[in-house]
Design a protein around this motif. Structure first.
Motif, PDB file in Angstrom:
ATOM      1  N   LEU A   1      -5.597   0.725  14.022  1.00  0.00           N
ATOM      2  CA  LEU A   1      -6.155   1.955  13.474  1.00  0.00           C
ATOM      3  C   LEU A   1      -7.055   2.632  14.501  1.00  0.00           C
ATOM      4  O   LEU A   1      -7.738   1.970  15.277  1.00  0.00           O
ATOM      5  CB  LEU A   1      -6.974   1.675  12.204  1.00  0.00           C
TER       6      LEU A   1
ATOM      7  N   SER B   1      -5.361   6.624   0.962  1.00  0.00           N
ATOM      8  CA  SER B   1      -6.265   7.368   1.839  1.00  0.00           C
ATOM      9  C   SER B   1      -7.665   7.303   1.268  1.00  0.00           C
ATOM     10  O   SER B   1      -7.865   6.934   0.107  1.00  0.00           O
ATOM     11  CB  SER B   1      -5.821   8.839   1.966  1.00  0.00           C
TER      12      SER B   1
ATOM     13  N   GLY C   1      -9.033   6.501  11.592  1.00  0.00           N
ATOM     14  CA  GLY C   1      -8.447   6.534  10.265  1.00  0.00           C
ATOM     15  C   GLY C   1      -6.942   6.711  10.252  1.00  0.00           C
ATOM     16  O   GLY C   1      -6.344   6.785   9.170  1.00  0.00           O
TER      17      GLY C   1
ATOM     18  N   VAL D   1      -5.987  -6.452  11.368  1.00  0.00           N
ATOM     19  CA  VAL D   1      -6.350  -5.034  11.444  1.00  0.00           C
ATOM     20  C   VAL D   1      -7.352  -4.872  12.569  1.00  0.00           C
ATOM     21  O   VAL D   1      -8.420  -5.508  12.557  1.00  0.00           O
ATOM     22  CB  VAL D   1      -6.949  -4.535  10.112  1.00  0.00           C
TER      23      VAL D   1
ATOM     24  N   THR E   1     -12.981   0.047   5.415  1.00  0.00           N
ATOM     25  CA  THR E   1     -12.624   0.889   4.265  1.00  0.00           C
ATOM     26  C   THR E   1     -11.291   0.459   3.690  1.00  0.00           C
ATOM     27  O   THR E   1     -11.117   0.392   2.460  1.00  0.00           O
ATOM     28  CB  THR E   1     -12.567   2.367   4.690  1.00  0.00           C
ATOM     29  N   LEU E   2     -10.330   0.151   4.571  1.00  0.00           N
ATOM     30  CA  LEU E   2      -9.019  -0.304   4.111  1.00  0.00           C
ATOM     31  C   LEU E   2      -9.135  -1.587   3.306  1.00  0.00           C
ATOM     32  O   LEU E   2      -8.559  -1.711   2.212  1.00  0.00           O
ATOM     33  CB  LEU E   2      -8.099  -0.520   5.318  1.00  0.00           C
TER      34      LEU E   2
ATOM     35  N   LEU F   1       0.849  -1.179   0.000  1.00  0.00           N
ATOM     36  CA  LEU F   1       0.000   0.000   0.000  1.00  0.00           C
ATOM     37  C   LEU F   1       0.888   1.235   0.000  1.00  0.00           C
ATOM     38  O   LEU F   1       1.790   1.355   0.842  1.00  0.00           O
ATOM     39  CB  LEU F   1      -0.924   0.038   1.214  1.00  0.00           C
TER      40      LEU F   1
ATOM     41  N   LEU G   1      -9.783   7.567   6.228  1.00  0.00           N
ATOM     42  CA  LEU G   1      -8.521   6.835   6.246  1.00  0.00           C
ATOM     43  C   LEU G   1      -7.429   7.790   5.787  1.00  0.00           C
ATOM     44  O   LEU G   1      -7.433   8.242   4.642  1.00  0.00           O
ATOM     45  CB  LEU G   1      -8.578   5.607   5.333  1.00  0.00           C
TER      46      LEU G   1
ATOM     47  N   GLY H   1     -11.773   2.788  10.291  1.00  0.00           N
ATOM     48  CA  GLY H   1     -11.355   2.714   8.901  1.00  0.00           C
ATOM     49  C   GLY H   1     -10.931   1.329   8.464  1.00  0.00           C
ATOM     50  O   GLY H   1     -10.361   1.160   7.376  1.00  0.00           O
ATOM     51  N   LYS H   2     -11.244   0.318   9.274  1.00  0.00           N
ATOM     52  CA  LYS H   2     -10.785  -1.048   8.984  1.00  0.00           C
ATOM     53  C   LYS H   2     -11.446  -1.591   7.716  1.00  0.00           C
ATOM     54  O   LYS H   2     -10.766  -2.079   6.794  1.00  0.00           O
ATOM     55  CB  LYS H   2     -11.097  -1.967  10.175  1.00  0.00           C
TER      56      LYS H   2
ATOM     57  N   LEU I   1      -1.699   6.032   4.225  1.00  0.00           N
ATOM     58  CA  LEU I   1      -1.153   4.835   4.871  1.00  0.00           C
ATOM     59  C   LEU I   1      -0.273   4.091   3.884  1.00  0.00           C
ATOM     60  O   LEU I   1      -0.667   3.856   2.742  1.00  0.00           O
ATOM     61  CB  LEU I   1      -2.309   3.942   5.337  1.00  0.00           C
TER      62      LEU I   1
ATOM     63  N   PRO J   1      -9.386   4.498  -3.778  1.00  0.00           N
ATOM     64  CA  PRO J   1      -8.787   5.373  -2.770  1.00  0.00           C
ATOM     65  C   PRO J   1      -8.817   6.827  -3.226  1.00  0.00           C
ATOM     66  O   PRO J   1      -8.856   7.118  -4.422  1.00  0.00           O
ATOM     67  CB  PRO J   1      -7.355   4.850  -2.670  1.00  0.00           C
TER      68      PRO J   1
END
Length: 559
Positions: free
Chosen positions: A534, A342, A537, A366, A376-377, A338, A351, A373-374, A354, A387
């Motif tokens: 996290l 974001s 975010g 995670v 979402t990641l 990654l 997020l 934001g888990k 990252l 992203p």
């Protein structure tokens, strides 16, 4: 310009369409029928008028009466054909529009579809597409409906100029009423359909949460919430009918007045010897035929509705589908990287940038509180959403450059509340896959035993398969099991008992695939190679569970 990875509609066949007849062919036939109908109606008064003159002068009008009978037959045949063709065109177009909308909604992905409430999307596909499908026939109907009044003006003027002037004055007033009606009705019908979609969206939410509503005892409050927009829907509906009734009333008043003006002028012309008795009869028929412009109001209402439906379907189709690249993955173990990834939702950072690397075959847990934001990641890694900045690489290839097949074959996702899609249990686990492969995935995820106890095993229809939360999660894991390089598990074992979860994790470790696991269980985080912590975010920590455990705020995540 075609979107990469998007499957075009070329070659799409609908069973209701006869081979070799396209949409424009049907509309052309519909237009031809309308022209024949209008021409026959315009010719008929002249023929009947000449018949009157022939009878009064010669005492016979046989050929003219035969011609009149033929014109009546042409009108009947044209109208019957119009009915059949209109039904065929609308049914065919509705089917095609719905198929295209469904394909497009699935092509835009979860992020694109989230721009519309679920119930509203269903309303646009079902009601909006059906309304939009009438656009072609409705436009033809309105265009052809104008032919008799316009032709009547010309033919009345040919009989006597003052007849045309008297008729034209009335027709212009009726036309002004209809133009105003069309403009306002389109606005009102758009608002009506918008409120209708809002109610459908609220109802879909209530149905999805029916168990929660029943358990919380909030049924009456939820009923009030779902039907809260009904007064607005009622107001828009009343306004639509009020406008239609006003237009009908105005045209109903202006039509007879126009006829009266034409007949009075024709009577005066007959008395002065400018026209014959037969022409007087023809003039009366043209006045009656031309005054039918008022009937265009209903057809304009249909056209306005089709415009509103077309606008609502166009809003969905305006959302661009997810574009895929042309690259494929070469042999690789499943390393993930990654780079400054974001995400933003409604102008809020969910997020922050990252960057991290996950070695092939490794496991990253995670963790974090709700809203950290888990999910979402994971959605960004799986390319279920784009992203705001940065990119995700799988074995060195940016995921947006991969073909759809390469990406979905390499990456599998399992969720905490999986939605199983398919006709049977086997379909839900792996559509199109060999039965032994489906059974192997079910066995690895501890699902084979309870699936075998179902009435028809793997062939059991999903609607006949009662599943607990843990059983549904195991089937969701089995569906994702076929991924070749990367497994993304979004709290996908939260409903499993500890023993079953441990067995599933052992099977995962034997698979040697890279894993990213969102979890709220300390034991699951402890068995991961590293933990990404996290909060809001932002990254609070990236280390082993053992090293992070010394922080009391980290321990609080699992309480």
């Amino acid at each position: 310009m075609p979107v990469r990875g998007h499957v075009p509609e070329k070659g799409l066949r609908v069973s209701g369409r006869p081979p070799g007849v396209g949409r424009w062919g049907w509309l052309g036939l519909l237009t031809l029928c309308g022209l024949v109908d209008g021409a026959a109606r315009l010719t008929l008064p002249a023929v009947l008028g000449r018949s009157v003159d022939a009878l009064t002068t010669h005492g016979r009008a046989g050929p003219l009466l035969v011609t009149a009978a033929g014109l009546v037959a042409a009108v009947v045949a044209a109208e019957l054909t119009e009915i059949i063709v209109t039904g065929t065109v609308v049914a065919d177009r509705t089917s095609r529009l719905r198929r295209r909308l469904v394909r497009h909604i699935l092509a835009v992905g979860p992020q694109g579809a989230a721009k519309f409430p679920t119930g509203d999307l269903v309303s646009r596909v079902s009601v909006g597409a059906a309304d939009a499908a009438r656009a072609g026939p409705a436009a033809v109907d309105v265009a052809v409906a104008v032919l008799p009044p316009v032709g009547s003006v010309v033919l009345l003027a040919a009989i006597d100029l003052w007849l045309g002037v008297a008729f034209l004055a009335g027709v212009l007033l009726v036309g002004l009423v209809l133009v105003t009606f069309t403009r306002r009705s389109t606005e009102v019908l758009s608002a009506y359909q918008r409120v209708q979609g809002e109610i459908a969206g609220r109802l879909a939410e209530a149905l999805a949460g029916s168990r929660t509503i029943a358990a919380a005892g909030t049924r009456r409050r939820e009923q009030r919430r779902v039907i809260a927009p009904l007064p607005e829907l009622h107001r828009q509906g009343r306004q639509t009918w009020r406008m239609l009734s006003r237009a009908a009333a105005h045209t109903a008043l202006l039509g007879p007045l126009t006829q009266l003006a034409v007949l009075a002028t024709a009577g005066l012309a007959l008395a002065q010897g400018r026209i014959t008795a037969g022409e007087l009869f023809a003039a009366s028929q043209y006045a009656l035929l031309g005054a039918g412009l008022g009937g265009v109001a209903a057809q304009l209402a249909v056209l306005a509705r089709t415009r509103a439906g077309a606008a609502r379907t166009a809003e969905v189709r305006a959302v661009p589908p997810v574009s895929y690249g042309r690259r494929r993955l070469s042999a690789g173990p499943g390393a993930v990287e990654l780079r400054d990834v974001s995400a933003r939702v409604a102008g809020r950072d969910v997020l922050h940038p990252l960057s991290l690397s996950i070695p092939a075959g490794g496991c990253l847990a995670v963790v974090g509180p709700s809203g950290a934001g888990k999910s979402t990641l994971l959605a960004i890694v799986a390319r279920l959403r784009e992203p705001e900045t940065g990119s995700v690489l799988l074995d060195g290839v940016p995921v947006e450059q991969l073909t759809s097949h390469a990406l979905r074959s390499a990456v599998g996702c399992a969720f905490d509340r999986p939605v199983l899609v398919g006709t049977t249990v086997s379909d839900a686990l792996g559509p199109g896959l060999p039965s032994d492969q489906v059974r192997a995935s079910a066995t690895a995820t501890q699902a084979h035993e309870f699936v075998s106890r179902l009435p028809r095993g793997y062939a059991t229809p999903l609607v006949e398969a009662p599943l607990s939360g843990g059983e549904a999660q195991r089937l969701g894991l089995a569906r994702a099991w076929h991924a070749e390089r990367l497994l993304l598990l979004d709290d996908a074992t939260s409903s499993l008992d500890m023993i079953t979860e441990h067995r599933v994790e052992q099977a995962l470790q034997r698979g040697a695939r890279t894993r990213i696991v969102v979890t709220h269980r300390a034991g699951t985080a402890a068995r991961a190679d590293r933990v990404l912590w996290l909060d809001g975010g932002r990254v609070r920590g990236l280390d082993s569970h053992r090293n992070l455990w010394s922080d009391p705020q980290y321990r609080a995540v699992f309480t």
